[in-house]
Design a protein around this motif. Structure first.
Motif, PDB file in Angstrom:
ATOM      1  N   LEU A 132       0.377  -1.202  -0.044  1.00 18.32           N
ATOM      2  CA  LEU A 132      -0.238  -0.109  -0.184  1.00 18.32           C
ATOM      3  C   LEU A 132       0.303   0.804  -0.342  1.00 18.32           C
ATOM      4  CD1 LEU A 132      -2.939  -1.136   2.430  1.00 18.32           C
ATOM      5  CD2 LEU A 132      -3.257  -0.425   0.311  1.00 18.32           C
ATOM      6  N   TRP A 133       2.071   1.020   0.688  1.00 21.61           N
ATOM      7  CA  TRP A 133       2.295   2.373   1.311  1.00 21.61           C
ATOM      8  C   TRP A 133       3.447   2.150   0.863  1.00 21.61           C
ATOM      9  CZ3 TRP A 133      -0.940   0.853   4.939  1.00 21.61           C
ATOM     10  CH2 TRP A 133      -1.998   1.858   5.230  1.00 21.61           C
ATOM     11  N   ASP A 134       4.826   1.517   0.431  1.00 19.07           N
ATOM     12  CA  ASP A 134       6.328   1.451  -0.515  1.00 19.07           C
ATOM     13  C   ASP A 134       6.043   1.332  -2.025  1.00 19.07           C
ATOM     14  OD1 ASP A 134       6.964   1.935   2.448  1.00 19.07           O
ATOM     15  OD2 ASP A 134       7.779  -0.349   2.288  1.00 19.07           O
ATOM     16  N   GLU A 135       5.054   0.805  -2.568  1.00 17.23           N
ATOM     17  CA  GLU A 135       5.084   0.249  -3.712  1.00 17.23           C
ATOM     18  C   GLU A 135       3.506   0.833  -4.532  1.00 17.23           C
ATOM     19  OE1 GLU A 135       7.676  -0.816  -5.390  1.00 17.23           O
ATOM     20  OE2 GLU A 135       8.104  -1.729  -3.451  1.00 17.23           O
ATOM     21  N   GLY A 206     -15.583   7.287  -8.874  1.00 16.97           N
ATOM     22  CA  GLY A 206     -14.288   7.225  -9.750  1.00 16.97           C
ATOM     23  C   GLY A 206     -13.719   5.838  -9.864  1.00 16.97           C
ATOM     24  N   ALA A 207     -12.427   6.563 -10.304  1.00 16.82           N
ATOM     25  CA  ALA A 207     -11.519   4.805 -10.261  1.00 16.82           C
ATOM     26  C   ALA A 207     -10.157   5.389  -8.696  1.00 16.82           C
ATOM     27  CB  ALA A 207     -10.306   5.035 -11.711  1.00 16.82           C
ATOM     28  N   PRO A 208     -10.168   3.967  -8.107  1.00 15.66           N
ATOM     29  CA  PRO A 208      -9.173   4.254  -7.631  1.00 15.66           C
ATOM     30  C   PRO A 208      -7.938   4.480  -8.174  1.00 15.66           C
ATOM     31  CG  PRO A 208      -9.880   1.692  -8.213  1.00 15.66           C
ATOM     32  CD  PRO A 208     -10.376   2.881  -8.658  1.00 15.66           C
ATOM     33  N   ARG A 209      -6.876   5.013  -7.144  1.00 15.22           N
ATOM     34  CA  ARG A 209      -5.359   5.428  -7.435  1.00 15.22           C
ATOM     35  C   ARG A 209      -4.722   4.170  -7.207  1.00 15.22           C
ATOM     36  NH1 ARG A 209      -4.842  10.837  -9.696  1.00 15.22           N
ATOM     37  NH2 ARG A 209      -2.947  11.017  -8.831  1.00 15.22           N
ATOM     38  N   VAL A 210      -5.181   3.319  -6.027  1.00 17.23           N
ATOM     39  CA  VAL A 210      -3.856   2.659  -6.477  1.00 17.23           C
ATOM     40  C   VAL A 210      -5.139   0.980  -6.410  1.00 17.23           C
ATOM     41  CG1 VAL A 210      -2.598   0.612  -4.977  1.00 17.23           C
ATOM     42  CG2 VAL A 210      -2.074   3.839  -4.990  1.00 17.23           C
ATOM     43  N   ASP A 229      -6.129   7.382 -13.873  1.00 15.13           N
ATOM     44  CA  ASP A 229      -4.918   8.150 -14.920  1.00 15.13           C
ATOM     45  C   ASP A 229      -3.684   8.570 -13.365  1.00 15.13           C
ATOM     46  OD1 ASP A 229      -6.338   7.538 -16.965  1.00 15.13           O
ATOM     47  OD2 ASP A 229      -6.101   9.709 -17.202  1.00 15.13           O
ATOM     48  N   ASP A 230      -2.068   8.120 -14.294  1.00 15.38           N
ATOM     49  CA  ASP A 230      -1.444   8.381 -12.699  1.00 15.38           C
ATOM     50  C   ASP A 230      -1.912   7.070 -11.643  1.00 15.38           C
ATOM     51  OD1 ASP A 230      -0.123  10.588 -13.899  1.00 15.38           O
ATOM     52  OD2 ASP A 230      -2.246  11.512 -13.454  1.00 15.38           O
ATOM     53  N   GLY A 231      -2.199   6.190 -11.993  1.00 16.57           N
ATOM     54  CA  GLY A 231      -2.390   5.277 -10.691  1.00 16.57           C
ATOM     55  C   GLY A 231      -1.462   3.748 -10.719  1.00 16.57           C
ATOM     56  N   ARG A 232      -1.658   3.212  -9.491  1.00 16.12           N
ATOM     57  CA  ARG A 232      -0.340   2.454 -10.087  1.00 16.12           C
ATOM     58  C   ARG A 232      -0.790   0.964  -9.353  1.00 16.12           C
ATOM     59  NH1 ARG A 232      -0.414   7.388  -7.486  1.00 16.12           N
ATOM     60  NH2 ARG A 232      -0.861   6.917  -5.166  1.00 16.12           N
ATOM     61  N   LEU A 233      -0.425  -0.129 -10.513  1.00 18.59           N
ATOM     62  CA  LEU A 233      -0.910  -1.527  -9.664  1.00 18.59           C
ATOM     63  C   LEU A 233       0.129  -1.775  -9.063  1.00 18.59           C
ATOM     64  CD1 LEU A 233      -2.668  -3.517 -10.218  1.00 18.59           C
ATOM     65  CD2 LEU A 233      -1.341  -3.551 -12.460  1.00 18.59           C
ATOM     66  N   VAL A 234       0.144  -2.304  -8.595  1.00 15.79           N
ATOM     67  CA  VAL A 234       0.650  -3.470  -7.339  1.00 15.79           C
ATOM     68  C   VAL A 234       0.549  -4.511  -7.546  1.00 15.79           C
ATOM     69  CG1 VAL A 234       2.047  -3.287  -5.449  1.00 15.79           C
ATOM     70  CG2 VAL A 234       1.059  -1.038  -5.849  1.00 15.79           C
ATOM     71  N   VAL A 235       1.646  -5.832  -7.814  1.00 14.32           N
ATOM     72  CA  VAL A 235       1.290  -7.269  -8.807  1.00 14.32           C
ATOM     73  C   VAL A 235       2.014  -7.998  -6.950  1.00 14.32           C
ATOM     74  CG1 VAL A 235       1.638  -8.734  -9.596  1.00 14.32           C
ATOM     75  CG2 VAL A 235       0.681  -6.727 -10.768  1.00 14.32           C
ATOM     76  N   VAL A 236       1.130  -8.284  -6.354  1.00 17.34           N
ATOM     77  CA  VAL A 236       1.573  -9.281  -5.111  1.00 17.34           C
ATOM     78  C   VAL A 236       1.388 -10.875  -5.477  1.00 17.34           C
ATOM     79  CG1 VAL A 236       1.294  -8.842  -2.960  1.00 17.34           C
ATOM     80  CG2 VAL A 236       0.752  -6.745  -3.742  1.00 17.34           C
ATOM     81  N   ARG A 254      -1.951   6.521 -19.925  1.00 17.51           N
ATOM     82  CA  ARG A 254      -2.442   7.181 -18.787  1.00 17.51           C
ATOM     83  C   ARG A 254      -1.705   7.204 -17.727  1.00 17.51           C
ATOM     84  NH1 ARG A 254      -7.217   3.438 -17.045  1.00 17.51           N
ATOM     85  NH2 ARG A 254      -7.976   5.342 -16.436  1.00 17.51           N
ATOM     86  N   ARG A 255      -0.194   7.279 -17.746  1.00 16.96           N
ATOM     87  CA  ARG A 255       0.902   7.091 -16.912  1.00 16.96           C
ATOM     88  C   ARG A 255       0.349   6.674 -16.020  1.00 16.96           C
ATOM     89  NH1 ARG A 255      -1.469  11.709 -18.360  1.00 16.96           N
ATOM     90  NH2 ARG A 255      -2.676  12.256 -16.934  1.00 16.96           N
ATOM     91  N   GLN A 256       0.422   5.755 -16.683  1.00 15.16           N
ATOM     92  CA  GLN A 256       0.231   3.852 -15.122  1.00 15.16           C
ATOM     93  C   GLN A 256       1.652   4.387 -14.921  1.00 15.16           C
ATOM     94  OE1 GLN A 256      -3.001   2.001 -16.964  1.00 15.16           O
ATOM     95  NE2 GLN A 256      -4.736   2.965 -15.341  1.00 15.16           N
ATOM     96  N   SER A 257       2.044   2.926 -13.889  1.00 10.98           N
ATOM     97  CA  SER A 257       2.957   2.147 -13.608  1.00 10.98           C
ATOM     98  C   SER A 257       2.381   1.105 -13.115  1.00 10.98           C
ATOM     99  CB  SER A 257       3.802   3.255 -12.461  1.00 10.98           C
ATOM    100  OG  SER A 257       3.532   3.522 -11.647  1.00 10.98           O
ATOM    101  N   ILE A 258       3.345  -0.136 -12.611  1.00 11.50           N
ATOM    102  CA  ILE A 258       3.487  -1.199 -12.886  1.00 11.50           C
ATOM    103  C   ILE A 258       4.578  -1.317 -11.602  1.00 11.50           C
ATOM    104  CG2 ILE A 258       2.663  -3.851 -12.774  1.00 11.50           C
ATOM    105  CD1 ILE A 258       1.874  -3.124 -16.071  1.00 11.50           C
ATOM    106  N   ARG A 259       3.761  -1.765 -10.344  1.00  8.41           N
ATOM    107  CA  ARG A 259       5.517  -2.493  -9.204  1.00  8.41           C
ATOM    108  C   ARG A 259       5.101  -3.687  -8.799  1.00  8.41           C
ATOM    109  NH1 ARG A 259       5.370   3.434  -6.352  1.00  8.41           N
ATOM    110  NH2 ARG A 259       4.827   4.772  -9.166  1.00  8.41           N
ATOM    111  N   THR A 260       5.699  -4.471  -8.118  1.00  7.85           N
ATOM    112  CA  THR A 260       5.630  -5.526  -7.408  1.00  7.85           C
ATOM    113  C   THR A 260       6.342  -6.152  -6.561  1.00  7.85           C
ATOM    114  OG1 THR A 260       7.638  -6.016  -9.137  1.00  7.85           O
ATOM    115  CG2 THR A 260       5.615  -6.323 -10.176  1.00  7.85           C
ATOM    116  N   LEU A 261       6.250  -6.593  -6.035  1.00  8.06           N
ATOM    117  CA  LEU A 261       7.169  -6.384  -5.097  1.00  8.06           C
ATOM    118  C   LEU A 261       7.019  -8.128  -3.936  1.00  8.06           C
ATOM    119  CD1 LEU A 261       5.562  -7.929  -1.677  1.00  8.06           C
ATOM    120  CD2 LEU A 261       4.980  -5.478  -1.550  1.00  8.06           C
TER     121      LEU A 261
END
Ligand code: NAP
Length: 329
Positions: A132-135, A206-210, A229-236, A254-261
């Motif tokens: 939720l917070w780091d990624e 509306g759409a979630p940011r994460v 737009d500008d949202g972060r998808l965190v794949v865990v 849409r300036r989105q990013s995909i993060r993982t951990l």
């Protein structure tokens, strides 16, 4: 001492209790008498030979999270004393009567938690904090969607996000199970199925940011469509599989990013930093009874194979835990 091992890569039947040497703590390590260990999907993958621990860890030894009591301390330990109740994560081998860990990687068990309750905390809650917070880099007021809310990491994430004041949506297969999560802070339960993007938008306004995703393969496009737009998808998690395809043009536009951990491939110092932050920010909430992790079932460690079978079937939300010592309640 006894240690739960996978005697060879395979199904639950390869699990066995082996006699192993009592480990000696290094100068900044403590030896812990483990009373209870949590069961995780990573254990199932490791047992079958598909998810070995990082180099230096015995791939046969099973178990990622523990609760227990400090048995003895290394010469330079300053935080812990014999008899302290502690819980935490290791990269492998938590299902052992004794383990050694750096003392700074241990978390105190709040007095209101039994060892059974404590063993269900570290993996789900530490993963949720990182996601939720780091990624995810959630900032105040941003909305989050947790896909699958009924999974252990999902249960932890919806509670943490709710307490921090974020609007929370979450998905699952079963509407009754999802509705029950309103009591834990789930604002918008969404049953998996068609029209997810439209239903989520309508429910959340509306759409979630994460989006915190535990499913993985097969839902990548939908997860990005769910996201602002500008949202972060965190794949865990990769419960649904490892592979998917991606429309890079839409991602860019849409300036989105995909993060993982991953939790267990982190360097030791990163693990310690996360644990120390968790101690300041989340432990007081656990001690105050504001966070909980349902226990699906408690098993003696001799029944570990049954616990793995039950988890593979996935018939019940919450954590399964193994008793290493009969004193644990
Ligand atoms: N990257 C990391 O470091 C990390 C850390 C922790 C966990 N994980 C991963 O995250 C994922 C979730 O872990 P968890 O411990 O939260 O899981 P969990 O507690 O075992 O929950 C999984 C849930 O998924 C749901 N589900 C939906 N479809 C399913 C299916 N076809 N088969 C089985 N379950 C299904 C079930 O809930 P319903 O029946 O209610 O739908 C089940 O309760 C796993 O892939 C795990 O390996 C990764």
């Amino acid at each position: 001492m006894k240690t739960l091992i996978a005697s060879r890569p395979g199904g639950p039947e390869v699990l066995a209790l082996a006699e192993t040497a009592l480990p000696e703590p290094g100068a900044e390590e403590v030896r812990i008498r483990v009373t209870v260990a949590g069961v995780n999907r990573a254990d199932l993958l490791q047992r079958s030979g598909r998810y070995p621990p990082p180099p230096g860890w015995d791939p046969r030894r099973i178990g990622l999270e523990y609760a227990g009591t400090v048995d003895c301390t290394g010469a330079r330990c300053i935080l812990r004393r014999p008899g302290d109740r502690v819980m935490g994560l290791v990269a492998a081998g938590a299902c052992s009567e004794f383990i050694v860990v750096p003392e700074r990687e241990t978390l105190s068990i709040p007095a209101n938690l039994t060892d059974v309750a404590a063993a269900a905390i570290p993996e789900a809650f530490l993963t949720a904090v990182r996601a939720l917070w780091d990624e995810g880099e959630l900032t105040p007021g941003e909305a989050v969607l947790v896909r699958i809310a009924t999974a252990s990491v999902g249960l932890a994430a919806i509670q943490l996000a709710h307490i921090a004041g974020h609007p929370v949506a979450g998905t699952g297969r079963d509407s009754a199970r999802l509705d029950a999560l309103r009591a834990l802070g789930l604002d918008h339960p969404l049953v998996e199925g068609g029209g997810m993007v439209q239903r989520a938008r309508a429910a959340m306004g509306g759409a979630p940011r994460v989006v915190l995703d535990l499913w993985g393969g097969g839902r990548l496009s939908e997860n990005l469509a769910l996201l602002s737009d500008d949202g972060r998808l965190v794949v865990v998690g990769l419960l649904g599989g490892n592979r998917d395809t991606l429309d890079l043009a839409t991602l860019l536009m849409r300036r989105q990013s995909i993060r993982t951990l991953t939790m267990r491939s982190q360097p030791t110092e990163a693990r310690i930093a996360l644990v120390r932050r968790f101690e300041r920010q989340v432990l007081p909430l656990l001690a105050a009874g504001r966070l909980t992790m349902p226990i699906a079932q408690v098993y003696p460690v001799a029944d570990a194979a049954q616990a793995h079978r039950d988890m593979e079937r996935g018939d019940r939300p919450g954590k399964r835990v193994l008793l290493l010592a009969t004193a644990a309640d």
